[in-house]
Design a protein around this motif. Structure first.
Motif, PDB file in Angstrom:
ATOM      1  N   THR A 166      30.279 -26.229  13.201  1.00 14.50           N
ATOM      2  CA  THR A 166      28.838 -26.021  12.996  1.00 14.50           C
ATOM      3  C   THR A 166      28.571 -24.672  12.343  1.00 14.50           C
ATOM      4  O   THR A 166      27.805 -24.576  11.375  1.00 14.50           O
ATOM      5  CB  THR A 166      28.079 -26.130  14.329  1.00 14.50           C
ATOM      6  OG1 THR A 166      28.313 -27.427  14.882  1.00 14.50           O
ATOM      7  CG2 THR A 166      26.592 -25.919  14.134  1.00 14.50           C
ATOM      8  N   PHE A 167      29.199 -23.620  12.861  1.00  9.78           N
ATOM      9  CA  PHE A 167      28.996 -22.293  12.277  1.00  9.78           C
ATOM     10  C   PHE A 167      29.405 -22.289  10.802  1.00  9.78           C
ATOM     11  O   PHE A 167      28.664 -21.810   9.939  1.00  9.78           O
ATOM     12  CB  PHE A 167      29.782 -21.232  13.050  1.00  9.78           C
ATOM     13  CG  PHE A 167      29.622 -19.858  12.462  1.00  9.78           C
ATOM     14  CD1 PHE A 167      28.517 -19.093  12.766  1.00  9.78           C
ATOM     15  CD2 PHE A 167      30.567 -19.346  11.582  1.00  9.78           C
ATOM     16  CE1 PHE A 167      28.341 -17.837  12.209  1.00  9.78           C
ATOM     17  CE2 PHE A 167      30.410 -18.092  11.019  1.00  9.78           C
ATOM     18  CZ  PHE A 167      29.292 -17.332  11.338  1.00  9.78           C
ATOM     19  N   LEU A 168      30.566 -22.839  10.500  1.00  9.78           N
ATOM     20  CA  LEU A 168      31.034 -22.869   9.109  1.00  9.78           C
ATOM     21  C   LEU A 168      30.121 -23.704   8.218  1.00  9.78           C
ATOM     22  O   LEU A 168      29.830 -23.326   7.077  1.00  9.78           O
ATOM     23  CB  LEU A 168      32.468 -23.402   9.035  1.00  9.78           C
ATOM     24  CG  LEU A 168      33.554 -22.467   9.548  1.00  9.78           C
ATOM     25  CD1 LEU A 168      34.891 -23.201   9.621  1.00  9.78           C
ATOM     26  CD2 LEU A 168      33.665 -21.235   8.671  1.00  9.78           C
ATOM     27  N   ALA A 169      29.661 -24.839   8.713  1.00  3.31           N
ATOM     28  CA  ALA A 169      28.785 -25.703   7.912  1.00  3.31           C
ATOM     29  C   ALA A 169      27.466 -25.002   7.596  1.00  3.31           C
ATOM     30  O   ALA A 169      26.954 -25.109   6.480  1.00  3.31           O
ATOM     31  CB  ALA A 169      28.521 -27.016   8.643  1.00  3.31           C
ATOM     32  N   PRO A 187      19.242 -29.141   3.537  1.00  2.00           N
ATOM     33  CA  PRO A 187      18.543 -28.263   4.494  1.00  2.00           C
ATOM     34  C   PRO A 187      19.330 -28.161   5.806  1.00  2.00           C
ATOM     35  O   PRO A 187      19.995 -29.110   6.219  1.00  2.00           O
ATOM     36  CB  PRO A 187      17.204 -28.979   4.740  1.00  2.00           C
ATOM     37  CG  PRO A 187      17.071 -29.986   3.659  1.00  2.00           C
ATOM     38  CD  PRO A 187      18.450 -30.291   3.149  1.00  2.00           C
ATOM     39  N   ARG A 188      19.256 -27.018   6.441  1.00  2.00           N
ATOM     40  CA  ARG A 188      20.040 -26.799   7.661  1.00  2.00           C
ATOM     41  C   ARG A 188      19.710 -27.791   8.782  1.00  2.00           C
ATOM     42  O   ARG A 188      20.623 -28.232   9.481  1.00  2.00           O
ATOM     43  CB  ARG A 188      19.895 -25.357   8.111  1.00  2.00           C
ATOM     44  CG  ARG A 188      20.646 -24.443   7.150  1.00  2.00           C
ATOM     45  CD  ARG A 188      20.727 -23.022   7.637  1.00  2.00           C
ATOM     46  NE  ARG A 188      21.467 -22.257   6.675  1.00  2.00           N
ATOM     47  CZ  ARG A 188      20.908 -21.485   5.741  1.00  2.00           C
ATOM     48  NH1 ARG A 188      19.601 -21.376   5.679  1.00  2.00           N
ATOM     49  NH2 ARG A 188      21.655 -20.820   4.876  1.00  2.00           N
ATOM     50  N   PRO A 189      18.421 -28.176   8.975  1.00  2.00           N
ATOM     51  CA  PRO A 189      18.162 -29.207   9.997  1.00  2.00           C
ATOM     52  C   PRO A 189      18.879 -30.527   9.693  1.00  2.00           C
ATOM     53  O   PRO A 189      19.337 -31.211  10.614  1.00  2.00           O
ATOM     54  CB  PRO A 189      16.645 -29.382   9.970  1.00  2.00           C
ATOM     55  CG  PRO A 189      16.129 -28.077   9.457  1.00  2.00           C
ATOM     56  CD  PRO A 189      17.159 -27.610   8.459  1.00  2.00           C
ATOM     57  N   ALA A 190      19.018 -30.868   8.423  1.00  2.00           N
ATOM     58  CA  ALA A 190      19.738 -32.093   8.060  1.00  2.00           C
ATOM     59  C   ALA A 190      21.221 -31.959   8.379  1.00  2.00           C
ATOM     60  O   ALA A 190      21.851 -32.912   8.854  1.00  2.00           O
ATOM     61  CB  ALA A 190      19.534 -32.403   6.575  1.00  2.00           C
TER      62      ALA A 190
END
Length: 139
Positions: A63-66, A74-77
Motif C-alpha cells: 500500500t505504501f509503495l502503491a 486517484p489515490r482513493p481508487a
C-alpha cells in the motif's frame, strides 16, 4: 522532491510497487508458500511473529509503495483496488490446492492497507511541511 527531479526514481518506484504486488499475489495464490514457509508454531520467536503477521506486513508495504509511486489513478481508487484485491485473494485461495481462506488473514490484509495508507499520509505531510520551510510569524 527527489523523485520529481529524477524521472528514473519515479519509474523505479512504480516498478518496485508492481513487483511487490506481483510477489504478494504469488504468495497469496500459490500452493508453494505453505510447503516452503514453516508454520509459526515450528519456529522460534521473533520469526513466528513475523510469519503470523505476514499478510499485515506485506499489505502495509504494498500500500505504501502503491501510494508513494504516484500512479495516474486517484489515490482513493488505488486504495479501493487494494481492498478488493485483499478480500478477493482470500476467496480465491479456495481454488488453490493446500490453501484455504482465513478471516484473520483477510483482517490483516485490511489493517495492513489502512496502516500503509496512514504511513504514506504521515510521510507525505511531513515531507510537504519540510519543503515549505518554517512558518514565520509577522507581528
Amino acid at each position: 522532491m527527489l523523485e520529481n527531479r529524477i524521472p528514473h526514481t519515479r519509474v523505479a518506484l512504480k516498478l518496485l510497487s508492481v513487483v511487490s504486488l506481483l510477489v504478494l499475489a504469488w504468495l497469496l495464490l500459490s500452493s508453494i508458500p505453505p510447503r516452503v514457509f514453516p508454520r509459526p508454531q515450528q519456529v522460534a520467536e521473533p520469526f513466528s511473529t513475523v510469519l503470523v503477521l505476514g499478510h499485515f506486513l506485506c499489505f502495509t508495504t504494498v500500500t505504501f509503495l502503491a501510494l508513494w509511486s504516484r500512479w495516474s489513478l486517484p489515490r482513493p481508487a488505488i486504495l479501493l483496488l487494494l481492498v478488493l484485491g485483499g478480500v478477493a485473494t482470500e476467496f480465491l485461495q479456495m481454488a488453490v490446492p493446500g490453501r484455504h481462506p482465513d478471516v484473520f488473514d483477510g483482517l490483516q490484509n485490511l489493517v495492513g492497507i489502512a496502516l500503509g495508507a496512514s504511513v504514506w499520509w504521515a510521510v507525505a505531510t511531513l515531507r510537504t511541511t519540510a519543503l515549505r520551510g518554517p512558518k514565520t510569524i509577522v507581528s
